[in-house]
Design an enzyme around this catalytic site. Structure first.
Site, PDB file in Angstrom:
ATOM      1  N   HIS A 143      -1.493   4.433 -11.291  1.00  0.00           N
ATOM      2  CA  HIS A 143      -2.466   3.348 -11.501  1.00  0.00           C
ATOM      3  C   HIS A 143      -3.873   3.927 -11.409  1.00  0.00           C
ATOM      4  CE1 HIS A 143      -0.111  -0.618 -10.876  1.00  0.00           C
ATOM      5  NE2 HIS A 143       0.615   0.262 -11.511  1.00  0.00           N
TER       6      HIS A 143
ATOM      7  N   TYR B  53      -6.118  -7.897  -6.185  1.00  0.00           N
ATOM      8  CA  TYR B  53      -6.488  -8.325  -4.836  1.00  0.00           C
ATOM      9  C   TYR B  53      -7.356  -9.569  -5.013  1.00  0.00           C
ATOM     10  CZ  TYR B  53      -4.892  -3.859  -2.853  1.00  0.00           C
ATOM     11  OH  TYR B  53      -4.130  -2.787  -2.440  1.00  0.00           O
TER      12      TYR B  53
ATOM     13  N   PRO C 159      -2.485  -4.386   6.236  1.00  0.00           N
ATOM     14  CA  PRO C 159      -2.007  -3.782   4.982  1.00  0.00           C
ATOM     15  C   PRO C 159      -3.004  -3.761   3.826  1.00  0.00           C
ATOM     16  CG  PRO C 159      -0.937  -5.899   5.384  1.00  0.00           C
ATOM     17  CD  PRO C 159      -1.730  -5.574   6.613  1.00  0.00           C
TER      18      PRO C 159
ATOM     19  N   LYS D 297      -2.949   1.446   3.429  1.00  0.00           N
ATOM     20  CA  LYS D 297      -3.209   2.703   4.134  1.00  0.00           C
ATOM     21  C   LYS D 297      -2.139   3.082   5.166  1.00  0.00           C
ATOM     22  CE  LYS D 297      -6.567   3.934   1.867  1.00  0.00           C
ATOM     23  NZ  LYS D 297      -5.853   4.496   0.738  1.00  0.00           N
TER      24      LYS D 297
ATOM     25  N   TYR E  59      -9.793   4.124  -1.372  1.00  0.00           N
ATOM     26  CA  TYR E  59      -8.513   3.583  -1.858  1.00  0.00           C
ATOM     27  C   TYR E  59      -7.592   4.705  -2.332  1.00  0.00           C
ATOM     28  CZ  TYR E  59      -5.201   0.229  -3.702  1.00  0.00           C
ATOM     29  OH  TYR E  59      -4.062  -0.503  -3.915  1.00  0.00           O
TER      30      TYR E  59
END
Ligand code: FAD
Ligand code: DHB
Length: 391
Positions: free
Chosen positions: A72, A200, A292, A296, A384
């Site tokens: 991704h 998100y 979450p 990570k 990220y």
């Protein structure tokens, strides 16, 4: 029995460490409280950083991940009906891999089988002896028989509820904790993901996350009350609520179906310091927990494994005691950065019960800043995709 490293816990941290050590000719025995089938049935993380991918390759457990995992290059962030994309590839030159923790663990067990490494299941009453001496040992009960393994080192990879952290005298430990006033209700469903990339979603009704495991298997989460129970959530109720939290455009494309896994996870930040005591080293969830948001947990467990593997290799191959002595300090420097990112991203995306009108405006201003500012996006993307392993 005798081995060089006893590894307590046969989750991803323990197995990854065992297989990396095997590659350097260092022997280990893995002790796991549950059955192998139980460990493989847990549905948890889904997004892997490059650091973890490299470690899986080194552990000879990366082939299927490379074939079946989905790289991704970015993610969508939404608030109400507004949406923008963070382009990891353009901002950092890196991407992440969507490949489930269940598959990672399966591949690591297959690699362990291939190398004939010893793993003991359904062990009970595990106890660590002499961790502060040069000759530690681990004892346990298996099928009613007490067994003992003498070793050089003990790796505590037994998760948040394990015995390793609790074996360290309280006076030498300091723990830091934040419990969030909500949980995540998650489902798996055999439906195509609503979008090619993760979403998100910040909404007035609370956070939602649209994720996936493969092109026909979706993983969705919604923020729920801390005391909520899965019995309160029929599949219909879940889908209705999810649709209300993502933009209308995505909600219209959402394909729903029966869920075959449904669970609620609490959200917590936790770190214990130091991550070692004598010859006992803590790795992964045994030492720290992140909420979450940002994926990570597993990735930070993997970075601990990297630091411990490198310290133990230097001990056995170069007689270097300093690296072992510095394990905790090295691992914690990165752990705290992952804690900060997960805490920041959680604060940015969720509704908190105490939020005032001002707090909500600040949250929205921060999201809009992220939307419009390349430096902010770069900072988000670097965290990220995973900060580098240093040292
Ligand atoms: P674990 O996976 O917990 O493995 C520890 C192992 O030790 C277990 O197999 C356990 O049975 C064993 N054990 C425990 N006690 C003993 C004992 N006394 N003796 C022997 N063995 C013992 N992270 C993300 O990034 N994204 C997510 O979506 C996500 N979802 C999660 C959902 C849940 C419900 C949980 C609990 C965690 C989730 N995480 C997620 C976090 C991520 O899964 C963990 O960070 C990761 O599993 C850590 O791996 P570990 O090997 O350190 O610990
Ligand atoms: C998943 C979980 C996360 O916490 C996250 O940030 C991204 C994906 C998942 O389970 O797919």
């Amino acid at each position: 029995m005798r081995t060089q490293v006893v590894i307590i816990g046969g989750g991803p941290s323990g197995l990854l460490l065992a297989q990396l050590l095997h590659g350097r000719g260092i022997d280990s025995i893995v002790l796991e409280r549950r059955t192998r089938a139980h460990v493989l049935s847990r549905i948890r993380a889904g997004v892997l950083e490059t650091g973890l991918l490299d470690l899986l390759e080194q552990a000879d457990a990366g082939t299927r991940m490379r074939q079946e995992g989905m790289p991704h290059d970015g993610t969508l962030i939404t608030y109400g009906d507004e949406a923008f994309r963070i382009d990891f590839a353009e901002l950092t030159g890196k991407s992440v891999m969507v490949y489930g923790q269940t598959e990672v663990t399966r591949d690591l067990y297959a690699a362990r089988d291939k190398t004939g490494g010893q793993s003991e299941f359904e062990v009970d009453e595990v106890q660590i002896e002499g961790a502060d001496s040069d000759a530690p040992a681990v004892t346990y009960l298996q099928s009613g028989v007490r067994k003992r393994i003498a070793c050089d080192f003990v790796a505590g990879c037994d998760g948040f509820h394990g015995i390793s952290r609790k074996s360290i005298p309280g006076a030498t430990q300091r723990s830091y904790e934040k419990v969030y006033p909500f949980g995540w209700l998650g489902i798996l469903s055999e439906t195509p993901p609503v979008s090619d990339e993760l979403i998100y979603a910040n909404s007035d009704r609370g956070f939602a996350l649209c994720s996936m495991r493969n092109p026909t298997l979706s993983r969705y989460y919604i923020q729920c009350d801390a005391g909520d129970h899965i019995d309160n959530w029929s599949d219909d109720a879940f889908w209705t609520e999810l649709k209300r939290r993502i933009p209308a455009e995505q909600a219209a494309n959402l394909i729903t179906g029966p869920s075959f896994e449904k669970s609620i996870a609490p959200l917590r930040s936790f770190v214990t310091e130091p991550m070692q005591w004598g010859r006992l080293f803590l790795c992964g969830d045994a030492a720290h927990i992140v909420p979450p948001t940002g994926a990570k947990g597993l990735n930070t467990a993997a970075s601990d494994v990297h630091y411990l593997f490198s310290a133990l290799t230097r001990w056995y191959q170069h007689n270097d005691a300093d690296a072992v002595a510095q394990y905790s300090q090295r691992a914690l420097a990165r752990v705290w950065k992952a804690e900060r990112f997960s805490w920041w991203f959680s604060k940015l995306m969720h509704r908190f019960p105490h939020h005032s009108g001002f707090d909500l405006r600040m949250q929205r201003a921060e999201i809009e800043f992220l939307r419009s500012n390349e430096a902010a996006q770069k900072a988000m993307a670097e965290n990220y995709v995973g900060l580098p392993y240093e040292g």
